[in-house]
Write a protein that holds these residues in place. Structure first.
Motif: not given
Length: 328
Positions: A226-238
């Motif tokens: 779940v934490l990694a998914s949040g980081s992945f969403v941040f990466l995509v938005l970036s």
């Protein structure tokens, strides 16, 4: 440091779970594990040894050249190359945890890995994989600031900030690896000692557990996902913001430079994340020993070997520095 042994544990048939647990109540922690071999015939084993030797040497050479070039060329002493240096260190470490043991197993025709060696593999593999993921996230943040907020880049990405972020990644992933390794190997393992993988991996070890306590580790892995998914969403938005900003750059040279620094990183991120996601989220109907081996090679062996090529292919500064280093 990954030790070998010729001693082999024998276990009764797995069908009688109650009898098995009774017989192994005093030996819930195997002295060794049996890894999945790549091939059964001697010719294929030697072919696998040669293939992995070539990949391993290429990974060490490529990442070693990047490390040396960045360390020796003061023009590359910038945040982007500092994090690339960290990534090269991580790649050298991660491939050194799995590939040498696999080569030794093929060369000597053995499947065994001792308990301490398996624990060491799990600890360092978890640490390096987590460190690579979060380093890639930081590299995306660095590119986001450089392209979307260039006027404040120097004040945001200072040397102190970069060192602190890198130290935070190493510190967090060390504790993360300690937690998962200690939790996994505290479980009683009564379902044999055979792992359906060519290296020690937490999901395969959990399959050997004879206690409901394994759900505790599954819960930790779920929280981590779940934490990694949040980081992945941040990466995509970036990257959405990065490409929008890059397309608004008026000069063609500026757009080319922006894309030349972002596309290699995006390629590396995609290779690393897509193979991991497919490995752990594929449907059970697609699970087989051959597919597991192929996917494990894709996410544990291929990225460290091809990352030097990916990051240097479109980066003229890095290519010039490496060329200068090789020509003396």
């Amino acid at each position: 440091f990954l030790c070998l042994s010729n001693f082999s544990l024998s276990f009764p048939p797995l069908e009688d779970n109650h009898a098995l647990r009774q017989q192994m109540s005093n030996s819930s922690f195997p002295h060794e594990f049996l890894l999945l071999p790549f091939a059964d015939t001697r010719e294929l084993q030697l072919l696998h040894f040669g293939l992995f030797l070539g990949i391993y040497l290429a990974a060490l050479l490529g990442n070693g050249l990047i490390l040396t070039a960045i360390a020796c060329d003061h023009h590359l002493h910038t945040p982007m190359y500092f994090f690339l240096l960290n990534l090269a260190l991580i790649d050298m470490g991660s491939i050194s945890i799995t590939v040498p043991k696999a080569m030794v197993s093929s060369l000597w025709d053995t499947r065994t890995i001792c308990y301490a060696g398996c624990t060491t593999q799990v600890f360092f593999f978890v640490m390096f994989v987590a460190a690579e993921f979060y380093t890639l996230i930081i590299m995306a943040y660095d590119r986001y600031i450089a392209i979307c907020n260039p006027l404040h880049y120097g004040t945001i990405m200072t040397s102190r900030t970069c060192v602190n972020m890198a130290a935070a990644v190493w510190g967090y992933t060390f504790l993360y690896a300690v937690l998962h390794t200690a939790n996994t190997f505290s479980l009683p393992l009564c379902q044999g000692n055979t792992l359906d993988q060519f290296f020690c991996e937490i999901p395969q070890i959990l399959k050997l557990s004879c206690s409901d306590a394994y759900l505790r580790e599954v819960g930790l892995l779920f929280v981590s996902a779940v934490l990694a998914s949040g980081s992945f969403v941040f990466l995509v938005l970036s990257y959405v913001q990065i490409f929008r900003a890059a397309l608004r750059i008026p000069s063609q040279h500026g757009r080319h430079k922006a894309f030349s620094t972002c596309i290699p990183h995006l390629s590396g991120v995609s290779l690393f994340i897509v193979t991991d996601i497919f490995t752990y989220l594929k449907p059970p109907s697609m699970s087989s020993s051959s597919l597991n081996l192929l996917l494990a090679v894709l996410y544990s062996v291929v990225p460290p070997a091809v990352n030097p090529l990916i990051y240097s292919m479109r980066n003229q500064e890095l290519k010039d520095s490496v060329r200068k280093l090789m020509t003396g």
